[in-house]
Design a protein around this motif. Structure first.
Motif: not given
Lengths: 188, 87
Positions: A19-31, A131-143
């Motif tokens: 759970d901890y690792m999933f949470n860590y990853a999902v807030v960064r990649v939002n997927n 946000i989803d319409a942005l290129p993925e790397k822009y969306a990731m950094v912006f988020r």
């Protein structure tokens, strides 16, 4: 006094850290699916390199360091994909008008700005769509910077980018988002 | 001296974006103020940017309220695949 050596207990990894690792990853990649894949890959990689674990850090810290590497690899992958949707330019990039607004991208006045800025589900959904319409790397950094509110230094460290690189990405993301919100929310 | 303070709209809006996170320097802010004297478009961009920042902040709060977790089924699938890897 001798330091206590930490031993890996792979049978407990899922219960203790998934759970901890999933949470860590999902807030960064939002997927959520991607986050699950990254966590699973991390466990596999951990298992493979378990013999290299020296017991100097906790199991969780060690697994997170592997996950961090997986996230950087993902960022590099999306950063290098050729032909991906790029953000549209907003400014002339050469000639005597270099750095000035492109006519078709000049900000327009917004109708009922304060009324439209009131928080509601529809507004949230429109922000996500833009946000989803942005290129993925822009969306990731912006988020990471704006939605998860990570420190600049932390993002640069986690994605292995410079702060000037980060601000270029944030600037391009925000100008694109402004236009998207103008066309699909404020001026419709 | 003033030549060094002159910036383009691209640079002005970059500073404006940085300023939304409280990370623009005093020199940056001075350049931005001077740019506003001759550029209404960037002034409008800044005003709209401030509105968007408020919207993003409130969106951020609601996003942070939900803590994503794995389901028991997903954890079980992880356990099975990890066991398979162990052989």
């Amino acid at each position: 006094m001798a330091e206590e050596q930490i031993v890996l207990n792979t049978d407990k990894w899922i219960d203790n850290y998934a759970d901890y690792m999933f949470n860590y990853a999902v807030v960064r990649v939002n997927n959520s699916d991607l986050a699950k894949d990254l966590v699973q890959d991390t466990f596999f990689a951990g298992l493979k390199s378990a013999k290299n674990f020296q017991g100097k850090s906790t199991e969780r810290t060690w697994l997170i360091s592997i996950l961090k590497r997986k996230i950087i690899d993902h960022y590099r992958k999306i950063n290098s994909i050729k032909g991906q949707a790029e953000v549209r330019m907003n400014f002339y990039n050469d000639g005597e008008n270099e750095g000035n607004w492109l006519e078709e991208r000049v900000p327009q006045s917004w109708d009922n700005q304060s009324e439209k800025a009131i928080e509601n589900e529809e507004l949230k959904s429109q922000i996500e769509t833009c946000i989803d319409a942005l290129p993925e790397k822009y969306a990731m950094v912006f988020r990471m910077k704006t939605i998860q509110e990570f420190e600049t230094e932390e993002i640069c460290k986690e994605l292995d980018i410079t702060s000037s690189n980060l601000w270029v990405i944030i600037h391009r993301a925000r100008t694109q988002l402004r236009k998207c919100m103008e066309d699909n929310w404020f001026n419709i | 001296m003033f030549k060094n303070l002159k910036i383009t709209c691209d640079q002005a809006t970059t500073i404006c974006d940085k300023n939304q996170y409280g990370e623009a320097t005093i020199a940056d802010k001075l350049k931005l103020m001077l740019h506003f004297l001759s550029c209404k478009i960037c002034s409008l961009y800044t005003k709209q940017n401030n509105t968007l920042t408020k919207i993003y902040k409130s969106h951020s709060k609601s996003c942070k309220k939900s803590i994503p977790c794995l389901s028991e089924e997903e954890k079980m699938a992880f356990k099975i695949s990890l066991q398979e890897k162990k052989g």
